[in-house]
Design an enzyme around this catalytic site. Structure first.
Site, PDB file in Angstrom:
ATOM      1  N   ALA A  11       0.804  -1.220   0.000  1.00 46.13           N
ATOM      2  CA  ALA A  11       0.000   0.000   0.000  1.00 46.13           C
ATOM      3  C   ALA A  11       0.834   1.265   0.000  1.00 46.13           C
ATOM      4  O   ALA A  11       0.344   2.343  -0.324  1.00 46.13           O
ATOM      5  CB  ALA A  11      -0.935  -0.001   1.207  1.00 46.13           C
ATOM      6  N   ARG A  16      11.118   6.936  -1.080  1.00 45.36           N
ATOM      7  CA  ARG A  16      12.536   6.971  -1.415  1.00 45.36           C
ATOM      8  C   ARG A  16      12.812   6.657  -2.895  1.00 45.36           C
ATOM      9  O   ARG A  16      13.906   6.885  -3.391  1.00 45.36           O
ATOM     10  CB  ARG A  16      13.299   5.989  -0.505  1.00 45.36           C
ATOM     11  CG  ARG A  16      13.345   6.455   0.949  1.00 45.36           C
ATOM     12  CD  ARG A  16      13.698   5.348   1.918  1.00 45.36           C
ATOM     13  NE  ARG A  16      12.545   4.486   2.226  1.00 45.36           N
ATOM     14  CZ  ARG A  16      12.570   3.485   3.106  1.00 45.36           C
ATOM     15  NH1 ARG A  16      13.684   3.206   3.761  1.00 45.36           N
ATOM     16  NH2 ARG A  16      11.482   2.764   3.323  1.00 45.36           N
ATOM     17  N   GLY A  78       1.487   2.575   8.575  1.00 47.38           N
ATOM     18  CA  GLY A  78       2.568   1.679   8.993  1.00 47.38           C
ATOM     19  C   GLY A  78       2.281   0.230   8.627  1.00 47.38           C
ATOM     20  O   GLY A  78       1.154  -0.142   8.293  1.00 47.38           O
ATOM     21  N   ASN A 168      16.063  -7.687   9.879  1.00 47.01           N
ATOM     22  CA  ASN A 168      14.719  -8.172   9.582  1.00 47.01           C
ATOM     23  C   ASN A 168      14.479  -8.029   8.083  1.00 47.01           C
ATOM     24  O   ASN A 168      14.598  -6.940   7.531  1.00 47.01           O
ATOM     25  CB  ASN A 168      13.724  -7.313  10.374  1.00 47.01           C
ATOM     26  CG  ASN A 168      12.298  -7.558   9.943  1.00 47.01           C
ATOM     27  OD1 ASN A 168      11.941  -8.650   9.509  1.00 47.01           O
ATOM     28  ND2 ASN A 168      11.464  -6.526  10.077  1.00 47.01           N
ATOM     29  N   LYS A 349       5.933  -4.885 -41.188  1.00 53.07           N
ATOM     30  CA  LYS A 349       4.899  -4.650 -40.179  1.00 53.07           C
ATOM     31  C   LYS A 349       3.604  -5.333 -40.568  1.00 53.07           C
ATOM     32  O   LYS A 349       3.160  -5.194 -41.701  1.00 53.07           O
ATOM     33  CB  LYS A 349       4.655  -3.148 -40.041  1.00 53.07           C
ATOM     34  CG  LYS A 349       3.656  -2.815 -38.962  1.00 53.07           C
ATOM     35  CD  LYS A 349       2.799  -1.602 -39.278  1.00 53.07           C
ATOM     36  CE  LYS A 349       1.698  -1.908 -40.262  1.00 53.07           C
ATOM     37  NZ  LYS A 349       0.749  -0.813 -40.455  1.00 53.07           N
ATOM     38  N   TYR A 364      10.371  -1.708 -47.447  1.00 53.88           N
ATOM     39  CA  TYR A 364       9.322  -1.602 -46.432  1.00 53.88           C
ATOM     40  C   TYR A 364       8.117  -2.408 -46.887  1.00 53.88           C
ATOM     41  O   TYR A 364       7.558  -2.137 -47.952  1.00 53.88           O
ATOM     42  CB  TYR A 364       8.899  -0.134 -46.203  1.00 53.88           C
ATOM     43  CG  TYR A 364       7.651  -0.064 -45.358  1.00 53.88           C
ATOM     44  CD1 TYR A 364       7.671  -0.510 -44.030  1.00 53.88           C
ATOM     45  CD2 TYR A 364       6.438   0.386 -45.880  1.00 53.88           C
ATOM     46  CE1 TYR A 364       6.521  -0.502 -43.247  1.00 53.88           C
ATOM     47  CE2 TYR A 364       5.284   0.396 -45.097  1.00 53.88           C
ATOM     48  CZ  TYR A 364       5.337  -0.048 -43.786  1.00 53.88           C
ATOM     49  OH  TYR A 364       4.207  -0.056 -43.020  1.00 53.88           O
ATOM     50  N   ALA A 378      15.422  -5.273 -54.136  1.00 55.84           N
ATOM     51  CA  ALA A 378      15.890  -4.179 -53.279  1.00 55.84           C
ATOM     52  C   ALA A 378      15.032  -2.941 -53.478  1.00 55.84           C
ATOM     53  O   ALA A 378      14.613  -2.637 -54.596  1.00 55.84           O
ATOM     54  CB  ALA A 378      17.343  -3.862 -53.610  1.00 55.84           C
TER      55      ALA A 378
HETATM   56  C1  UD1 Z   1      10.463  -2.700   6.821  1.00 57.57           C
HETATM   57  C2  UD1 Z   1      10.625  -3.169   8.279  1.00 57.57           C
HETATM   58  C3  UD1 Z   1      12.117  -3.334   8.573  1.00 57.57           C
HETATM   59  C4  UD1 Z   1      12.732  -4.313   7.587  1.00 57.57           C
HETATM   60  C5  UD1 Z   1      12.470  -3.886   6.156  1.00 57.57           C
HETATM   61  C6  UD1 Z   1      12.882  -4.995   5.221  1.00 57.57           C
HETATM   62  C7  UD1 Z   1       8.753  -2.180   9.527  1.00 57.57           C
HETATM   63  C8  UD1 Z   1       8.347  -1.127  10.466  1.00 57.57           C
HETATM   64  N1  UD1 Z   1      10.050  -2.191   9.147  1.00 57.57           N
HETATM   65  O1  UD1 Z   1      11.068  -1.423   6.749  1.00 57.57           O
HETATM   66  O2  UD1 Z   1      12.285  -3.817   9.888  1.00 57.57           O
HETATM   67  O3  UD1 Z   1      14.120  -4.412   7.836  1.00 57.57           O
HETATM   68  O4  UD1 Z   1      11.065  -3.647   5.947  1.00 57.57           O
HETATM   69  O5  UD1 Z   1      12.812  -4.618   3.895  1.00 57.57           O
HETATM   70  O6  UD1 Z   1       7.944  -2.989   9.149  1.00 57.57           O
HETATM   71  N2  UD1 Z   1       3.443  -0.703   3.564  1.00 57.57           N
HETATM   72  C9  UD1 Z   1       2.067  -0.680   3.542  1.00 57.57           C
HETATM   73  N3  UD1 Z   1       1.409   0.200   4.345  1.00 57.57           N
HETATM   74  C10 UD1 Z   1       2.034   1.052   5.183  1.00 57.57           C
HETATM   75  C11 UD1 Z   1       3.465   1.024   5.203  1.00 57.57           C
HETATM   76  C12 UD1 Z   1       4.137   0.136   4.381  1.00 57.57           C
HETATM   77  O7  UD1 Z   1       1.424  -1.425   2.812  1.00 57.57           O
HETATM   78  O8  UD1 Z   1       1.358   1.798   5.898  1.00 57.57           O
HETATM   79  C13 UD1 Z   1       4.145  -1.640   2.675  1.00 57.57           C
HETATM   80  C14 UD1 Z   1       5.017  -0.942   1.659  1.00 57.57           C
HETATM   81  O9  UD1 Z   1       4.295  -0.716   0.465  1.00 57.57           O
HETATM   82  C15 UD1 Z   1       6.152  -1.942   1.440  1.00 57.57           C
HETATM   83  C16 UD1 Z   1       6.210  -2.711   2.743  1.00 57.57           C
HETATM   84  O10 UD1 Z   1       4.999  -2.443   3.445  1.00 57.57           O
HETATM   85  O11 UD1 Z   1       5.873  -2.829   0.393  1.00 57.57           O
HETATM   86  C17 UD1 Z   1       7.407  -2.302   3.606  1.00 57.57           C
HETATM   87  O12 UD1 Z   1       7.350  -0.910   3.864  1.00 57.57           O
HETATM   88  P1  UD1 Z   1       8.643  -0.011   3.833  1.00 57.57           P
HETATM   89  O13 UD1 Z   1       8.224   1.396   4.086  1.00 57.57           O
HETATM   90  O14 UD1 Z   1       9.439  -0.285   2.637  1.00 57.57           O
HETATM   91  O15 UD1 Z   1       9.389  -0.554   5.129  1.00 57.57           O
HETATM   92  P2  UD1 Z   1      10.924  -0.450   5.466  1.00 57.57           P
HETATM   93  O16 UD1 Z   1      11.225   0.934   5.929  1.00 57.57           O
HETATM   94  O17 UD1 Z   1      11.727  -0.970   4.359  1.00 57.57           O
HETATM   95 CA    CA Z   2      11.264  -1.739   2.344  1.00 56.98          CA
END
Ligand code: UD1
Ligand code: CA
Length: 457
Positions: A11, A16, A78, A168, A349, A364, A378
């Protein structure tokens, strides 16, 4: 044990990446990241897959396609909050559920299966990895005896915690009945003010639940893609995997680093690929072909024994033993028969070209049906466009079209006919006849000599 299910988090926007496109839609080896993750789950035997969508959710749904369930996370609060969006689907679910991020496209089905096994009898297990430069990842915090205590995010970590190189990967397995109640207890009291899925691990440990871990053998497999530098790195890793697999299955690739092959491309045994080639999309190359140097093939099907050099081929089906190039361009919609030759500086094509026909140079042909054993000289051009509409040219079997002919479509050259070089053909040519349409030549004897004499006077 109940069927293994999975939740994929997709989501987020992926700030970045600095992109207008949602992160999980960015492609690795021709396929959106989210597609890689869902494919790996399927290949690991996971049937029930739930994808959490939000940012550009409709586009993400389209990229994933049918066969999975979607839930919306309207506000991205999150990773823990994202997982809780699937709560209703898992109400009463007795088994374990894998949780993955949509931005880890290199995870293999084998690792996902191993993680599934590692989770047996536990409340949770984390897939971890030892990274040479663990920048940006959450760190695994353990007791002296190795017991997992929790995960701390980089932004919230102390210097001692930052020194930990076990990270992780964002991939876990949870017992559903432990996961969802714990999500309800998350608090956003961290540097980002988010509901962290990672905090669930600490909560479960505090409740005395058993939490395990599995360390990924190859850290590259666990890479999360957050920016375009990591995207390029992942692309490189996966490209290499693809080439390696093809080489081990009997394809010769000279200078592999300069050959780019998409994930779903198939290449037959004893085919040779020269440097600087791109095989993309849903391309299938048969056995004993010679591809390159300098060839780009997108969504084409090539038979066996086809040789192509310095050419671009798009959306075409090519029969056995065809020769193409150098410097040919096949645009979409061609069906090329066996043993056809399409030579240098030829553009084709939306054509059907019958077996044994030759279009060797500087031509062509568009919107044409060409029979078998036809020879196109040709500089022949099918004039298929009148400024408004496209028209068809039909050239039947055994026709010979001389050099520098314009065929003004719609027009048909019947079986066995000849078209004289330099003709502009506007009317059909009957079978076994000669179509000739050019000004008659007039030789003025002595003209040049007299001109010189006049000048010398
Ligand atoms: C996350 C982990 C981190 C881990 C890393 C590995 C958490 C808090 N951190 O960090 O420990 O080392 O992945 O790659 O989980 N997403 C949602 N909804 C949200 C937020 C994120 O669907 O509200 C999805 C993003 O689209 C993405 C995934 O969750 O696909 C991970 O989110 P991202 O922001 O990339 O987490 P990291 O900072 O990489
Ligand atoms: Ca990530």
């Amino acid at each position: 044990m109940a069927q293994l299910a999975a939740i994929v988090l997709a989501a987020g926007q992926g700030t970045r990446m600095r992109s207008r496109r949602a992160k999980v839609l960015h492609k690795v080896c021709g396929k959106p990241m989210i597609g890689h993750v869902v494919d790996s789950l399927r290949r690991a035997g996971v049937r029930e897959i739930v994808v959490v969508v939000g940012h550009q959710g409709e586009k993400v749904k389209e990229a994933v396609g049918p066969g999975v369930e979607f839930v919306w996370q309207r506000e991205q609060l999150g990773t823990g909050h994202a997982v809780s969006m699937a709560k209703d689907i898992f109400a009463g679910h007795e088994g374990h559920v894998l949780v993955l991020a949509g931005d880890t496209p290199l995870l293999t089905p084998g690792t996902l299966k191993e993680l599934g096994d590692a989770g047996r009898g536990l409340a949770a297990a984390i897939l971890t990895a030892r990274m040479p430069k663990p920048r940006g990842y959450g760190r695994i915090i353990r007791e002296a005896d190795g017991t997992v205590l929790g995960i701390v995010e980089e932004r919230d970590a102390s210097p001692a915690q930052l020194a930990v190189d076990e990270v992780n990967t964002g991939t876990y397995i949870f017992r559903s009945q432990d996961l969802f109640p714990a999500l309800g207890r998350l608090r956003p009291d961290n540097a980002q003010g988010e509901y962290y899925l990672t905090d669930v691990i600490g909560l479960l440990v505090q409740e005395g639940k058993r939490v395990g871990s599995l360390q990924c053998k190859d850290w590259q497999e666990a890479m999360g893609i957050n920016d375009r530098v990591q995207l390029a790195f992942a692309e490189g890793v996966l490209r290499e995997r693809i080439r390696r697999e093809l080489m081990l299955r009997g394809v010769t690739i000279y200078h592999p680093e300069s050959v780019f092959i998409d994930l779903d491309v198939e290449v037959g045994q004893d085919t040779i690929i020269y440097p600087f080639c791109f095989l993309e999309g849903r391309t299938v190359v048969g056995e004993d072909c010679v591809i390159g140097p300098g060839v780009r093939i997108i969504d084409c099907e090539l038979g066996r024994g086809v040789e192509v050099q310095n050419a671009t081929l798009v959306g075409s089906k090519i029969g056995d033993d065809v020769r193409i190039g150098p410097y040919a361009y096949l645009r979409p919609g061609n069906i090329i028969g066996e043993q056809v030759k399409i030579g240098d500086f030829v553009e084709v094509k939306n054509c059907r070209v019958g077996a044994g026909s030759k279009v060797p140079h500087l031509t062509y042909v568009g919107d044409a049906i060409i029979g078998e054993r036809v020879n196109i000289g040709a500089g022949v051009i099918t004039c298929n466009y009148d400024g408004r509409q496209k028209h068809q040219t039909i050239i039947e079997d055994d026709v010979f079209v001389g050099s520098n002919v314009n065929l003004i479509a719609p027009v048909t050259i019947r079986q066995g006919a000849y078209v004289a070089a330099g003709s502009t053909i506007t009317k059909d040519v009957p079978p076994e006849s000669l179509g000739i349409a050019r000004a008659r030549q007039d030789n003025r004897e002595g003209w040049a000599r007299k001109r010189k004499e006049r000048a010398d006077k």
